[in-house]
Design an enzyme around this catalytic site. Structure first.
Site, PDB file in Angstrom:
ATOM      1  N   GLU A 648       0.836  -1.203   0.000  1.00  0.00           N
ATOM      2  CA  GLU A 648       0.000   0.000   0.000  1.00  0.00           C
ATOM      3  C   GLU A 648       0.866   1.247   0.000  1.00  0.00           C
ATOM      4  OE1 GLU A 648      -3.155   0.147  -0.295  1.00  0.00           O
ATOM      5  OE2 GLU A 648      -3.678  -1.973  -0.064  1.00  0.00           O
ATOM      6  N   THR A 921       4.608  -2.004   7.089  1.00  0.00           N
ATOM      7  CA  THR A 921       5.023  -0.868   6.262  1.00  0.00           C
ATOM      8  C   THR A 921       4.147  -0.729   5.030  1.00  0.00           C
ATOM      9  OG1 THR A 921       6.644  -2.278   5.156  1.00  0.00           O
ATOM     10  CG2 THR A 921       7.408  -0.956   7.003  1.00  0.00           C
ATOM     11  N   CYS A 922       3.474  -1.855   4.667  1.00  0.00           N
ATOM     12  CA  CYS A 922       2.627  -1.752   3.485  1.00  0.00           C
ATOM     13  C   CYS A 922       1.417  -0.871   3.748  1.00  0.00           C
ATOM     14  CB  CYS A 922       2.188  -3.140   3.008  1.00  0.00           C
ATOM     15  SG  CYS A 922       1.616  -4.237   4.309  1.00  0.00           S
ATOM     16  N   GLU A 923       0.995  -0.756   5.013  1.00  0.00           N
ATOM     17  CA  GLU A 923      -0.173   0.057   5.330  1.00  0.00           C
ATOM     18  C   GLU A 923       0.126   1.195   6.308  1.00  0.00           C
ATOM     19  OE1 GLU A 923      -4.067  -2.454   5.392  1.00  0.00           O
ATOM     20  OE2 GLU A 923      -2.529  -3.630   6.416  1.00  0.00           O
TER      21      GLU A 923
END
Length: 954
Positions: A648, A921-923
């Site tokens: 993300e 870390t993706c969100e």
């Protein structure tokens, strides 16, 4: 009168035919004491006479040599003109109006009418368009050439030039007025034309002559022709007050000596003695004028001398009055303004309106007003306007208190604006562009409309003329320049407000901006570029137009993106956040897929980008090498092989952060590491394995995908990307000692100190073979002096920032353009692009706390309060490590900390004490188990940060 008796005696001495005395060419001007003026110019057996009446009406008459005259003809074509000066050549005539227009007519075989044509005969007066807007002080006509002098001492000439009588350095005829550059700043106040020669008089009393010299009429002790103006050396030290040219002779008057000097042809007594041979240098004439008293006992100490040379005659007039015989065009005077103010409500109003109309309907009259005091206007050039803007401001304040007067001035200005010169001949033409904005400071519709018309005139200027105006703007005092910016910012704001209101009210097509709505924006952008070149004297926020911020909201309901793209041609009106918005909107639009040339409005295409941590760079290069160019339009979606998680934004950011850190390590040898641990291109590097092309592609991808590429590049790189030349301050950022040394060279006051440095035009490559590189041809033999030090510094900067890194930077640039198919990023300033790509380094952690979102938590929960207490006590470096732990980077993107999407959530596990806090870390989510103790929370938080550090998350 004494003058009349004197003329009769001269005619009797010469034995010539009786007739009206000849006026000098160029001196046929009306005085207060004369009822009319006659100018007679002979050509073989014909005489052309102009008669100017006291009311400014002009008549002409052709007479034969036998004395028979045709009926006097009123020059009705000039019936509505108030003529103030006239001049006659052999067979052409000139008339200058009080409104500043010059008219010519008659024979034109050599272009002596200056109307851009060599039609043999033009019987009716024609406007000399080329001199429109020039504030003329005096006109003169020769045999078949013409000349004019402006109020600022500029000289213009045209017509026959076979002897160089135009002073332009050649013998080519001119059919349009040409600026005599050799007389620039000569302070010319008067000019006189003979048959084929010309003489000019300066304010300091110096005389220059040029043209035909066969009879010695140039006064240079020679019979040589002169193609360029040449000072009459024999008159050096004698302050001349008058000059007059006959057909082949010249007269000058020196009041301090009370003597008239003559030179040139004297065969018919025109030098004072009958039958005198040609005279090559100025010598005093034998005349009763030089006596202390006249033969009739008049007190000559009170006399005023006027000299006249015409054809083969010379006349010296002795007058008791001192009225000037040169009437000029109308210009604004303080006493006139005071009269307008005091009498605006009286019976004088019609006369006042007439005077206002006369001045403010004329470009020339406006340009001749508000001149600097103490003769500074004689320095008018492409750098100096000659206008006193404070006087313009003073005039505006006076008339703004009298609405009746103010509105009349505004009305005339508005009517004038559409007719402003589109191809100026002289820097004097540009004064109107400096004066008028300061007379249009009102907030009414008329002022806004007039500023728009003025902007329209500015945008029609040719590039070279616009450069002149920009130079004059750059030399304005900062307070005046800021006021100019404010005026155009305000009218631009008004026009954009009207556009948005009409769109919202469905009164217009939202796709289209009319030219009149963007012309003021164009001028504002030009002012911004001038401001940037002169060191940002005016802060950038003075150019912003707040209405731009409304457009994103309007876009939600109306399709005004097309108009928005057009506005990006004027980036000065956008602040940094607005530019980021525009950049993101463009990237979003480009990432939408096309099918059969039709854009799919919903959804975006993604580029799935799988990489392995253990061979991250190799995987990245493999993907970039094999990707077609259209692939870079897609939004990046990173997958770390063997790890769970949906990208993300955090995983992509982590990829760029790790790649940048790896490539900048000294062990890779990719970049030169310089002062402050910055990265720079290696000097004289070849393309090699396309390393810099790949790095440029990576940086472009980061910009396109709204991510950071935290390479420690200096500001100079971003300047080069945007086409801005790096400066000395950029060298000092990379190599402080070298930068300070060059600045010291520029600041050095004494020649011998520079000489003691023993510097030449070479540079030593750092870390290279120590062989000096020449900055210019034969540079090793050219010493650096006070005269050439600026060139040395410029060449030094050019070598460091351009020549020495040409190949690696060109590779980087090509890769950057490939990686970022968007183009609106060019709106950014170098400092803004640097922040967008490298992120903010100074962070407000309390702002982060203020904008965080919570899941399964409330802000008042004890765990949350404990967390922020612990966090704010951490060292700065640990706080940045935490940010990288959560988002993939220890820097905040260019749009600011307040826009970072950061959440804290409860993982809701049964045994929270056994878990580290962990992040997605993706969100951009921190999963924070519930802890009761601050001590335990701090320990677990630091362990989590350091744990992820081991896995290369930073």
């Amino acid at each position: 009168m004494a003058a009349g008796r004197q003329r009769r005696r001269r005619r009797q001495q010469r034995g010539g035919r009786r007739g009206p005395a000849q006026r000098p060419r160029g001196a046929g001007e009306l005085t207060q004491s004369q009822r009319n003026v006659k100018v007679q110019c002979s050509n073989h057996d014909a005489t052309h006479m102009l008669v100017l009446s006291p009311n400014g009406k002009l008549s002409e008459q052709w007479a034969t040599a036998s004395g028979g005259c045709s009926k006097t003809r009123l020059v009705k074509e000039l019936g509505n003109q108030d003529v103030v000066q006239i001049a006659c050549g052999d067979q052409h005539a000139m008339a200058l109006s009080r409104g500043g227009d010059l008219f010519t007519w008659g024979q034109n075989a050599h272009g002596q009418l200056g109307v851009g044509s060599q039609t043999t005969l033009i019987p009716q007066p024609q406007l000399v368009e080329r001199l429109k807007g020039i504030s003329l002080a005096q006109i003169a006509a020769g045999g078949a050439h013409s000349a004019a002098v402006s109020l600022s001492g500029a000289v213009y000439s045209w017509g026959k030039n076979d002897f160089g009588q135009l002073g332009l350095g050649d013998t080519e005829d001119r059919d349009c007025p040409s600026y005599v550059g050799a007389l620039e700043h000569w302070k010319t106040v008067f000019i006189s034309c003979g048959a084929d020669h010309t003489a000019v008089l300066s304010k300091e009393g110096l005389v220059c002559t040029f043209g035909a010299g066969g009879a010695g009429q140039l006064g240079h002790n020679s019979t040589r022709n002169e193609l360029m103006p040449r000072l009459v050396a024999e008159l050096w030290g004698a302050r001349v007050s008058q000059v007059a040219c006959g057909r082949q002779h010249t007269l000058v008057y020196v009041p301090s000596l009370d003597k008239v000097y003559s030179f040139g042809s004297g065969g018919e007594g025109q030098l004072g003695d009958e039958g005198k041979p040609n005279q090559l240098i100025p010598l005093p004439i034998n005349s009763p004028v030089n006596a202390g008293k006249s033969c009739h006992g008049e007190n000559m100490s009170q006399k005023v001398i006027e000299i006249i040379a015409g054809g083969n005659r010379s006349i010296v007039l002795s007058k008791q009055n001192k009225n000037s015989y040169v009437n000029g065009i109308a210009t604004l005077k303080d006493k006139d303004v005071d009269a307008w103010i005091s009498n605006s409500s009286s019976q004088h109003w019609e006369s006042i309106k007439k005077n206002i109309r006369l001045i403010f309907s004329s470009e020339a009259c406006i340009n001749g007003s508000f001149l600097e005091k103490r003769d500074k206007y004689f320095k008018t050039s492409k750098e100096v306007s000659g206008v006193d803007i404070s006087e313009v401001q003073c005039f505006y304040k006076k008339i703004s208190k009298k609405p009746k007067v103010f509105q009349e001035v505004q009305k005339e200005i508005e009517k004038l604006l559409p007719s402003l010169s589109s191809s100026p001949i002289s820097p004097e033409n540009f004064r109107v562009y400096l004066i008028l904005p300061f007379l249009l400071q009102g907030e009414d519709d008329s002022s806004f409309r007039s500023l728009g018309l003025l902007a329209q005139a500015i945008t029609k200027l040719q590039p070279k003329d616009l450069q002149t105006l920009e130079c004059l703007w750059s030399n304005l005092e900062t307070t005046f320049f800021k006021e100019l910016v404010f005026l155009y910012q305000r009218v631009s704001q008004k026009k954009l407000s009207q556009f948005l209101m009409e769109v919202i009210s469905l009164q217009r097509n939202p796709y289209y901006l009319h030219p009149h709505e963007t012309e003021t924006l164009q001028v504002l952008q030009i002012l911004y570029q001038v401001n940037s070149r002169t060191g940002f004297r005016v802060q950038e926020n003075n150019f912003y137009v707040p209405e731009v911020k409304v457009i994103p909201t309007v876009c939600l309901f109306f399709n005004v993106e097309t108009a928005l793209w057009k506005l990006t041609k004027y980036p000065c009106i956008f602040d940094m956040q607005d530019k980021i918005y525009v950049h993101y909107k463009e990237c979003e639009a480009l990432s939408r897929p096309f099918i059969d040339n039709y854009l799919i409005l919903m959804g975006q295409e993604h580029w799935v980008f799988p990489v392995k941590r253990e061979c991250l760079l190799q995987d990245i290069w493999t993907h970039l090498n094999s990707a077609p160019n259209e692939q870079f339009r897609k939004i990046l979606q990173v997958e770390f092989v063997g790890e769970a998680g949906v990208d993300e934004g955090g995983l992509s950011q982590e990829l760029f952060s790790v790649a940048a850190r790896t490539l900048c390590q000294p062990s890779t040898g990719v970049f030169r590491r310089v002062a402050s641990d910055l990265a720079w291109f290696p000097s004289q590097a070849s393309s090699g394995e396309h390393t810099f092309f790949r790095i440029g592609t990576l940086c472009g991808m980061a910009l396109y995908n709204r991510l950071l590429a935290p390479f420690p590049f200096p500001r100079a790189l971003y300047k080069k990307l945007l086409g801005v030349a790096p400066a000395l301050e950029d060298l000092e950022e990379l190599w402080p000692a070298a930068g300070r040394s060059l600045q010291g060279i520029l600041d050095e006051e004494y020649d011998h100190n520079l000489e003691s440095l023993d510097m030449d035009f070479t540079i030593m490559e750092e870390g290279g073979s120590m062989v000096p590189v020449e900055l210019k041809k034969n540079g090793a033999n050219i010493r650096v002096t006070k005269d050439n030090r600026k060139e040395f510094v410029d060449l030094y900067l050019n070598y460091v920032f351009n020549e020495s890194i040409r190949e690696p930077f060109e590779d980087f640039m090509q890769g950057f353009l490939r990686g970022c198919p968007a183009t609106k990023w060019k709106m950014f300033l170098p400092v803004e692009l640097q922040v967008v790509l490298q992120g903010h380094t100074k962070l407000d952690w309390h702002l982060l706390e203020k904008n965080v979102m919570y899941r399964q938590y409330k802000k008042s929960d004890q765990t949350i309060r404990n967390f922020w207490t612990v966090f704010h006590k951490l060292p700065e470096e640990k706080k940045k490590m935490f940010l990288a732990f959560v988002s993939g980077s220890d820097r905040i993107p260019g749009y600011g900390l307040e826009h970072l999407k950061f959440s804290i959530a409860d993982p809701q596990e049964e045994h929270p004490d056994e878990l580290y806090p962990f992040a997605s870390t993706c969100e951009h989510i921190l999963f924070l188990p519930r802890y009761s103790s601050k001590k335990i929370l701090k320990k677990k938080l630091l362990s989590a940060i350091e744990h992820n550090e081991k896995f290369g998350l930073r």
